[in-house]
Scaffold this active site. Structure first.
Site, PDB file in Angstrom:
ATOM      1  N   HIS A  32      54.626 -35.297  34.600  1.00 48.32           N
ATOM      2  CA  HIS A  32      54.451 -36.360  35.189  1.00 48.32           C
ATOM      3  C   HIS A  32      55.790 -37.478  35.885  1.00 48.32           C
ATOM      4  O   HIS A  32      57.064 -37.171  35.274  1.00 48.32           O
ATOM      5  CB  HIS A  32      53.562 -37.959  33.941  1.00 48.32           C
ATOM      6  CG  HIS A  32      54.016 -38.336  32.341  1.00 48.32           C
ATOM      7  ND1 HIS A  32      54.310 -37.166  31.912  1.00 48.32           N
ATOM      8  CD2 HIS A  32      54.934 -38.959  32.771  1.00 48.32           C
ATOM      9  CE1 HIS A  32      54.635 -38.022  30.815  1.00 48.32           C
ATOM     10  NE2 HIS A  32      55.158 -39.014  31.523  1.00 48.32           N
TER      11      HIS A  32
ATOM     12  N   GLU B  35      52.716 -42.648  34.921  1.00 56.25           N
ATOM     13  CA  GLU B  35      53.090 -42.792  34.344  1.00 56.25           C
ATOM     14  C   GLU B  35      53.897 -44.769  34.403  1.00 56.25           C
ATOM     15  O   GLU B  35      55.495 -44.887  34.654  1.00 56.25           O
ATOM     16  CB  GLU B  35      53.730 -42.701  32.599  1.00 56.25           C
ATOM     17  CG  GLU B  35      54.601 -43.906  31.997  1.00 56.25           C
ATOM     18  CD  GLU B  35      55.145 -42.868  30.328  1.00 56.25           C
ATOM     19  OE1 GLU B  35      55.485 -42.073  30.813  1.00 56.25           O
ATOM     20  OE2 GLU B  35      55.202 -43.640  28.968  1.00 56.25           O
TER      21      GLU B  35
ATOM     22  N   HIS C 202      62.071 -41.803  33.917  1.00 53.20           N
ATOM     23  CA  HIS C 202      61.921 -40.329  33.745  1.00 53.20           C
ATOM     24  C   HIS C 202      60.941 -39.695  34.780  1.00 53.20           C
ATOM     25  O   HIS C 202      59.667 -39.532  34.879  1.00 53.20           O
ATOM     26  CB  HIS C 202      62.250 -40.603  32.591  1.00 53.20           C
ATOM     27  CG  HIS C 202      60.720 -40.677  31.678  1.00 53.20           C
ATOM     28  ND1 HIS C 202      60.434 -41.218  30.827  1.00 53.20           N
ATOM     29  CD2 HIS C 202      59.736 -39.609  31.232  1.00 53.20           C
ATOM     30  CE1 HIS C 202      59.520 -41.495  30.494  1.00 53.20           C
ATOM     31  NE2 HIS C 202      59.043 -40.262  31.052  1.00 53.20           N
TER      32      HIS C 202
END
Lengths: 144, 144
Positions: B89, B138, B17
């Protein structure tokens, strides 16, 4: 929701790329190549957009690295605020950029400037972050 | 480059994502729903990460909207710098987060803090923007 489906398909056929502004496109490309093992394109100057680009193929996503080129580059201010670099905009593909503009206008959303030729020679249009929850959006028609 | 292919697959199976920090997750979700016709999830508080999340399904990409929750939210500082919101992010999926950490360590790249449980209850790890051309990354292991 067939209407919403149609609107979504007109405004976003798919994510085309994630654009990341960086101070040095070669150094950034080396990170993606050396640390991540990703394939990267050669740096390409795009003078009419004031940037030098490198494309990085990540699984499930294409990343476009942007370095300022020449004076008054449109990413210069962003890099002054984020000297290390950062995610600058998202680009969505559309089939018909004029149809996309009509839908947005009907919702009271105006693009920034006019439709112009993008980095790939196809028509593009930018939408202001104030209209899209803080994110600059590029719509790119993927064929003439 | 079989070695690079292996490294890339270990560090990024695919983009999971794009995370966008916003001051008001409901208002931002309404933009994606009303202007774009996208489907959005209900706001979900994730207290141990200091955020309330909404997922937006865009063709070819999942967007995670993040609003600060409680004191000392990790996105508070970003929103002070970007009051309107912005792309915070990128999250890449991995099969084995410990294997990913080993590869990164062998390249001299240390994660921020320890491996912890993410918003989906699976192990996650964050990589510092200084190591990835200005972008916070991430890594999320998508199964236990």
């Amino acid at each position: 929701m067939p209407d919403n489906d149609k609107i979504l398909k007109t405004l976003c056929k798919r994510l085309n790329h994630i654009a990341i502004a960086v101070p040095d496109v070669r150094a950034a490309a080396a990170v993606y190549k050396d640390a991540m093992g990703a394939e990267t394109s050669e740096p390409t100057p795009v003078p009419n957009h004031g940037v030098t680009t490198v494309f990085v193929s990540m699984p499930g996503a294409s990343i476009e690295l942007l370095e300022p080129l020449g004076e008054n580059s449109p990413i210069e201010k962003f890099l002054q605020k984020n000297p290390r670099g950062g995610i600058h905009h998202l680009c969505y593909e559309v089939d018909d950029i004029h149809a996309a503009r009509e839908i947005l206008r009907s919702k009271g959303i105006a693009p920034i400037g006019e439709i112009s030729d993008g980095a790939h020679g196809t028509p593009v249009m930018f939408l202001h972050p104030r209209d899209f929850a803080g994110v600059l959006i590029e719509l790119e028609q993927t064929h003439e």
